[in-house]
Design an enzyme around this catalytic site. Structure first.
Site, mmCIF file in Angstrom:
data_model
loop_
_atom_site.group_PDB
_atom_site.id
_atom_site.type_symbol
_atom_site.label_atom_id
_atom_site.label_comp_id
_atom_site.label_asym_id
_atom_site.label_seq_id
_atom_site.Cartn_x
_atom_site.Cartn_y
_atom_site.Cartn_z
ATOM 1 N N HIS A 1 52.855 -151.893 -38.352
ATOM 2 C CA HIS A 1 52.185 -150.539 -38.011
ATOM 3 C C HIS A 1 51.712 -149.959 -39.158
ATOM 4 O O HIS A 1 51.974 -150.244 -40.221
ATOM 5 C CB HIS A 1 53.330 -149.709 -37.442
ATOM 6 C CG HIS A 1 54.361 -149.302 -38.147
ATOM 7 N ND1 HIS A 1 55.498 -150.049 -38.686
ATOM 8 C CD2 HIS A 1 54.729 -148.391 -39.164
ATOM 9 C CE1 HIS A 1 56.446 -149.673 -39.420
ATOM 10 N NE2 HIS A 1 55.724 -148.637 -39.638
ATOM 11 N N HIS B 1 50.110 -145.955 -40.407
ATOM 12 C CA HIS B 1 50.321 -144.612 -40.240
ATOM 13 C C HIS B 1 49.028 -144.061 -40.244
ATOM 14 O O HIS B 1 48.224 -144.284 -41.539
ATOM 15 C CB HIS B 1 51.442 -144.038 -41.298
ATOM 16 C CG HIS B 1 52.755 -144.620 -41.404
ATOM 17 N ND1 HIS B 1 53.738 -143.749 -40.813
ATOM 18 C CD2 HIS B 1 53.371 -145.610 -41.805
ATOM 19 C CE1 HIS B 1 54.647 -144.465 -40.724
ATOM 20 N NE2 HIS B 1 54.480 -145.680 -41.521
HETATM 21 P P1 DGP Z 1 57.777 -147.199 -41.913
HETATM 22 O O1 DGP Z 1 58.728 -146.474 -42.684
HETATM 23 O O2 DGP Z 1 56.691 -147.251 -42.376
HETATM 24 O O3 DGP Z 1 58.502 -148.385 -41.098
HETATM 25 O O4 DGP Z 1 57.593 -146.186 -40.594
HETATM 26 C C1 DGP Z 1 58.618 -146.007 -39.398
HETATM 27 C C2 DGP Z 1 57.822 -144.754 -38.572
HETATM 28 O O5 DGP Z 1 58.386 -145.050 -37.230
HETATM 29 C C3 DGP Z 1 58.743 -143.549 -39.277
HETATM 30 O O6 DGP Z 1 57.693 -142.635 -39.446
HETATM 31 C C4 DGP Z 1 59.408 -142.837 -37.776
HETATM 32 C C5 DGP Z 1 58.762 -143.665 -36.716
HETATM 33 N N1 DGP Z 1 59.575 -143.968 -35.813
HETATM 34 C C6 DGP Z 1 60.796 -144.543 -35.640
HETATM 35 N N2 DGP Z 1 61.532 -144.581 -34.536
HETATM 36 C C7 DGP Z 1 60.658 -144.209 -33.759
HETATM 37 C C8 DGP Z 1 60.621 -143.726 -32.282
HETATM 38 O O7 DGP Z 1 61.599 -144.296 -31.305
HETATM 39 N N3 DGP Z 1 59.389 -143.338 -31.640
HETATM 40 C C9 DGP Z 1 58.413 -142.813 -32.472
HETATM 41 N N4 DGP Z 1 57.479 -142.423 -32.031
HETATM 42 N N5 DGP Z 1 58.314 -142.896 -33.809
HETATM 43 C C10 DGP Z 1 59.540 -143.604 -34.384
#
Ligand code: DGP
Length: 136
Positions: free
Chosen positions: A98, A100
């Site tokens: 993903h 950001h």
């Molecule tokens: P990273 O640390 O780069 O793997 O980012 C993962 C991101 O995913 C973190 O900023 C929080 C987000 N995240 C985790 N679980 C969920 C979820 O269930 N829903 C949403 N919308 N975001 C999530």
């Protein structure tokens, strides 16, 4: 597969959808590090940048560009950071690739710490190592 983003893509877990097409889903990050913090992910599971198919990667980055401009303009952001973490060692917590999109504002408290280490390293050695060359 026990992947939280695959569950979001399959609508088993709800999310706030910013953009969706047949190959890509973009949702609001649950943490909202800044106002409008968005995640863009491929619908085909790949753990990280090493695994994602080049074609999926290129398509996804096209969508990232489109959304970065839309978010900057419509949220009146001062700027945008594009961030992608690969591996636990780089801060990746969800093992589904993903990107950001982090819109930036005055006094938003978001920090990327970049310390100048240029004096600590031999840059020719760095280049040789990256390109797998023996030192001359
Ligand atoms: P990273 O640390 O780069 O793997 O980012 C993962 C991101 O995913 C973190 O900023 C929080 C987000 N995240 C985790 N679980 C969920 C979820 O269930 N829903 C949403 N919308 N975001 C999530």
């Amino acid at each position: 597969m026990d992947c939280i983003f695959c569950k979001i893509i399959n609508k088993e877990i709800p999310s706030k959808i910013v953009y969706e097409d047949e190959r890509v889903l973009a949702i609001l990050d649950i943490s909202q590090a800044t106002y409008g913090h968005t995640l863009v992910m491929p619908k085909t599971h790949a753990k990280n940048i090493y695994e994602i198919k080049e074609d999926d990667y290129l398509y996804l980055m096209k969508i990232v560009k489109m959304l970065a401009i839309k978010i900057k303009n419509n949220l009146n952001a001062k700027g945008i950071n594009i961030i992608n973490n690969n591996d636990i060692g780089a801060g990746q917590s969800v093992m589904h690739y993903h990107v950001h999109i982090v819109p930036r504002y005055d006094n938003d408290d978001f920090k990327i710490k970049n310390i100048d280490h240029s004096k600590d390293y031999n840059l020719d050695e760095v280049l040789n190592k990256i390109n797998n060359k023996k030192e001359s």
